[in-house]
Design a protein around this motif. Structure first.
Motif, PDB file in Angstrom:
ATOM      1  N   UNK A   1       0.838  -1.212   0.000  1.00  0.00           N
ATOM      2  CA  UNK A   1       0.000   0.000   0.000  1.00  0.00           C
ATOM      3  C   UNK A   1       0.866   1.254   0.000  1.00  0.00           C
ATOM      4  N   UNK A   2       1.884   1.273   0.861  1.00  0.00           N
ATOM      5  CA  UNK A   2       2.786   2.427   0.893  1.00  0.00           C
ATOM      6  C   UNK A   2       3.553   2.551  -0.419  1.00  0.00           C
ATOM      7  N   UNK A   3       3.982   1.413  -0.979  1.00  0.00           N
ATOM      8  CA  UNK A   3       4.765   1.442  -2.215  1.00  0.00           C
ATOM      9  C   UNK A   3       3.948   1.975  -3.378  1.00  0.00           C
ATOM     10  N   UNK A   4       2.689   1.580  -3.464  1.00  0.00           N
ATOM     11  CA  UNK A   4       1.839   2.043  -4.576  1.00  0.00           C
ATOM     12  C   UNK A   4       1.633   3.553  -4.482  1.00  0.00           C
ATOM     13  N   UNK A   5       1.307   4.040  -3.299  1.00  0.00           N
ATOM     14  CA  UNK A   5       1.072   5.484  -3.179  1.00  0.00           C
ATOM     15  C   UNK A   5       2.370   6.269  -3.372  1.00  0.00           C
ATOM     16  N   UNK A   6       3.479   5.749  -2.869  1.00  0.00           N
ATOM     17  CA  UNK A   6       4.750   6.438  -3.054  1.00  0.00           C
ATOM     18  C   UNK A   6       5.190   6.392  -4.508  1.00  0.00           C
ATOM     19  N   UNK A   7       4.889   5.299  -5.197  1.00  0.00           N
ATOM     20  CA  UNK A   7       5.228   5.227  -6.618  1.00  0.00           C
ATOM     21  C   UNK A   7       4.456   6.273  -7.425  1.00  0.00           C
ATOM     22  N   UNK A   8       3.205   6.540  -7.047  1.00  0.00           N
ATOM     23  CA  UNK A   8       2.456   7.596  -7.734  1.00  0.00           C
ATOM     24  C   UNK A   8       3.088   8.957  -7.482  1.00  0.00           C
ATOM     25  N   UNK A   9       3.527   9.190  -6.240  1.00  0.00           N
ATOM     26  CA  UNK A   9       4.206  10.461  -5.946  1.00  0.00           C
ATOM     27  C   UNK A   9       5.508  10.570  -6.726  1.00  0.00           C
TER      28      UNK A   9
ATOM     29  N   UNK B   1       2.307  17.722 -18.476  1.00  0.00           N
ATOM     30  CA  UNK B   1       1.204  18.633 -18.790  1.00  0.00           C
ATOM     31  C   UNK B   1       1.057  19.686 -17.681  1.00  0.00           C
ATOM     32  N   UNK B   2       1.195  19.264 -16.434  1.00  0.00           N
ATOM     33  CA  UNK B   2       1.086  20.214 -15.325  1.00  0.00           C
ATOM     34  C   UNK B   2       2.239  21.209 -15.343  1.00  0.00           C
ATOM     35  N   UNK B   3       3.435  20.751 -15.718  1.00  0.00           N
ATOM     36  CA  UNK B   3       4.571  21.666 -15.817  1.00  0.00           C
ATOM     37  C   UNK B   3       4.373  22.717 -16.890  1.00  0.00           C
ATOM     38  N   UNK B   4       3.853  22.298 -18.035  1.00  0.00           N
ATOM     39  CA  UNK B   4       3.553  23.267 -19.093  1.00  0.00           C
ATOM     40  C   UNK B   4       2.464  24.238 -18.649  1.00  0.00           C
ATOM     41  N   UNK B   5       1.457  23.710 -17.954  1.00  0.00           N
ATOM     42  CA  UNK B   5       0.370  24.581 -17.480  1.00  0.00           C
ATOM     43  C   UNK B   5       0.904  25.597 -16.469  1.00  0.00           C
ATOM     44  N   UNK B   6       1.868  25.191 -15.656  1.00  0.00           N
ATOM     45  CA  UNK B   6       2.472  26.134 -14.708  1.00  0.00           C
ATOM     46  C   UNK B   6       3.204  27.233 -15.458  1.00  0.00           C
ATOM     47  N   UNK B   7       3.900  26.851 -16.521  1.00  0.00           N
ATOM     48  CA  UNK B   7       4.635  27.833 -17.314  1.00  0.00           C
ATOM     49  C   UNK B   7       3.696  28.871 -17.936  1.00  0.00           C
TER      50      UNK B   7
ATOM     51  N   UNK C   1      -5.727  23.527 -15.350  1.00  0.00           N
ATOM     52  CA  UNK C   1      -5.113  22.279 -15.811  1.00  0.00           C
ATOM     53  C   UNK C   1      -4.278  21.661 -14.693  1.00  0.00           C
ATOM     54  N   UNK C   2      -3.615  22.487 -13.911  1.00  0.00           N
ATOM     55  CA  UNK C   2      -2.838  21.974 -12.779  1.00  0.00           C
ATOM     56  C   UNK C   2      -3.757  21.284 -11.783  1.00  0.00           C
ATOM     57  N   UNK C   3      -4.897  21.899 -11.494  1.00  0.00           N
ATOM     58  CA  UNK C   3      -5.847  21.310 -10.546  1.00  0.00           C
ATOM     59  C   UNK C   3      -6.408  20.000 -11.093  1.00  0.00           C
ATOM     60  N   UNK C   4      -6.719  19.954 -12.375  1.00  0.00           N
ATOM     61  CA  UNK C   4      -7.208  18.710 -12.985  1.00  0.00           C
ATOM     62  C   UNK C   4      -6.140  17.620 -12.879  1.00  0.00           C
ATOM     63  N   UNK C   5      -4.897  17.966 -13.134  1.00  0.00           N
ATOM     64  CA  UNK C   5      -3.807  16.990 -13.004  1.00  0.00           C
ATOM     65  C   UNK C   5      -3.680  16.461 -11.585  1.00  0.00           C
ATOM     66  N   UNK C   6      -3.796  17.356 -10.604  1.00  0.00           N
ATOM     67  CA  UNK C   6      -3.731  16.920  -9.208  1.00  0.00           C
ATOM     68  C   UNK C   6      -4.894  16.004  -8.851  1.00  0.00           C
ATOM     69  N   UNK C   7      -6.080  16.327  -9.350  1.00  0.00           N
ATOM     70  CA  UNK C   7      -7.259  15.487  -9.089  1.00  0.00           C
ATOM     71  C   UNK C   7      -7.085  14.114  -9.743  1.00  0.00           C
ATOM     72  N   UNK C   8      -6.558  14.087 -10.968  1.00  0.00           N
ATOM     73  CA  UNK C   8      -6.336  12.802 -11.649  1.00  0.00           C
ATOM     74  C   UNK C   8      -5.328  11.960 -10.874  1.00  0.00           C
ATOM     75  N   UNK C   9      -4.212  12.568 -10.441  1.00  0.00           N
ATOM     76  CA  UNK C   9      -3.242  11.835  -9.625  1.00  0.00           C
ATOM     77  C   UNK C   9      -3.884  11.323  -8.334  1.00  0.00           C
ATOM     78  N   UNK C  10      -4.698  12.150  -7.698  1.00  0.00           N
ATOM     79  CA  UNK C  10      -5.372  11.741  -6.469  1.00  0.00           C
ATOM     80  C   UNK C  10      -6.310  10.572  -6.686  1.00  0.00           C
ATOM     81  N   UNK C  11      -7.091  10.631  -7.770  1.00  0.00           N
ATOM     82  CA  UNK C  11      -8.019   9.540  -8.072  1.00  0.00           C
ATOM     83  C   UNK C  11      -7.277   8.251  -8.418  1.00  0.00           C
ATOM     84  N   UNK C  12      -6.198   8.357  -9.164  1.00  0.00           N
ATOM     85  CA  UNK C  12      -5.402   7.168  -9.483  1.00  0.00           C
ATOM     86  C   UNK C  12      -4.790   6.563  -8.221  1.00  0.00           C
TER      87      UNK C  12
END
Length: 190
Positions: A118-126, A143-149, A155-166
């Motif tokens: 469980x820890x490995x899966x979540x840390x691997x996503x990070x 994509x989030x890096x380009x959106x920051x630029x 787009x950054x918020x959508x990327x964070x939500x997608x990472x969170x859901x995954x």
């Protein structure tokens, strides 16, 4: 930072971190999650520009090493917490080595292994998020890096939500496997 990365790799490979059960040594294993991943990328991708055969090695090394360290630490802890009464019972019954491993060691180490998973899966996503922002030309982190630029915070918020859901989906999958594999174990939650 490079010294921490080398120290963590040395301790993990040689197994000294498990033998030396001191909090200061254990903290060397995780200087910080992102610094560890970036350090591994720096070590492995150093020759990527000169040698195209090394492309992708840093990403693979960063993801697998973070997962392997967590799996190793938690599995070792699971093995250390096997009740000595079970070992004595196995000796009294005269269990063979394969049966001892199958009936005592595997069930004793499985809870620690699955917790480490469980820890490995979540840390691997990070780690993947960090790797994609530092060293990728495609992916959610890129994509989030380009959106920051370009100042596109939506787009950054959508990327964070997608990472969170995954991450939540991955954790739920491992918890399902844990519930099925450890159905014999009674806990306070039951």
């Amino acid at each position: 930072m490079r010294a921490h990365a080398f120290a963590a790799l040395f301790l993990a490979i040689t197994g000294l971190a498990a033998a030396i059960d001191h909090p200061d040594i254990q903290t060397l294993l995780w200087p910080t999650g992102s610094a560890f991943v970036v350090g591994l990328l720096y070590i492995a991708e150093g020759g990527a520009r000169r040698n195209p055969l090394h492309y992708g090695l840093g990403t693979w090394l960063a993801l697998t090493s973070t997962a392997a360290l967590l799996l190793g630490i938690h599995t070792h802890n699971g093995l250390r917490t096997i009740d000595s009464r079970y070992v004595e019972l196995a000796e009294t019954l005269g269990l063979s080595r394969p049966r001892f491993l199958l009936h005592i060691v595997l069930p004793g180490a499985l809870p620690g292994f699955l917790l480490g998973m469980r820890f490995a899966v979540t840390t691997a996503w990070l780690a993947l998020a960090v790797v994609e922002q530092v060293n990728a030309t495609s992916g959610i982190g890129y994509m989030m890096g380009l959106a920051r630029t370009y100042g596109q915070t939506d787009i950054i918020i959508v990327g964070l939500v997608v990472y969170g859901l995954l991450g939540l989906l991955s954790d739920a999958l491992v918890r399902l496997v844990e519930r099925e594999a450890l159905s014999w174990r009674r806990t306070l939650a039951d």
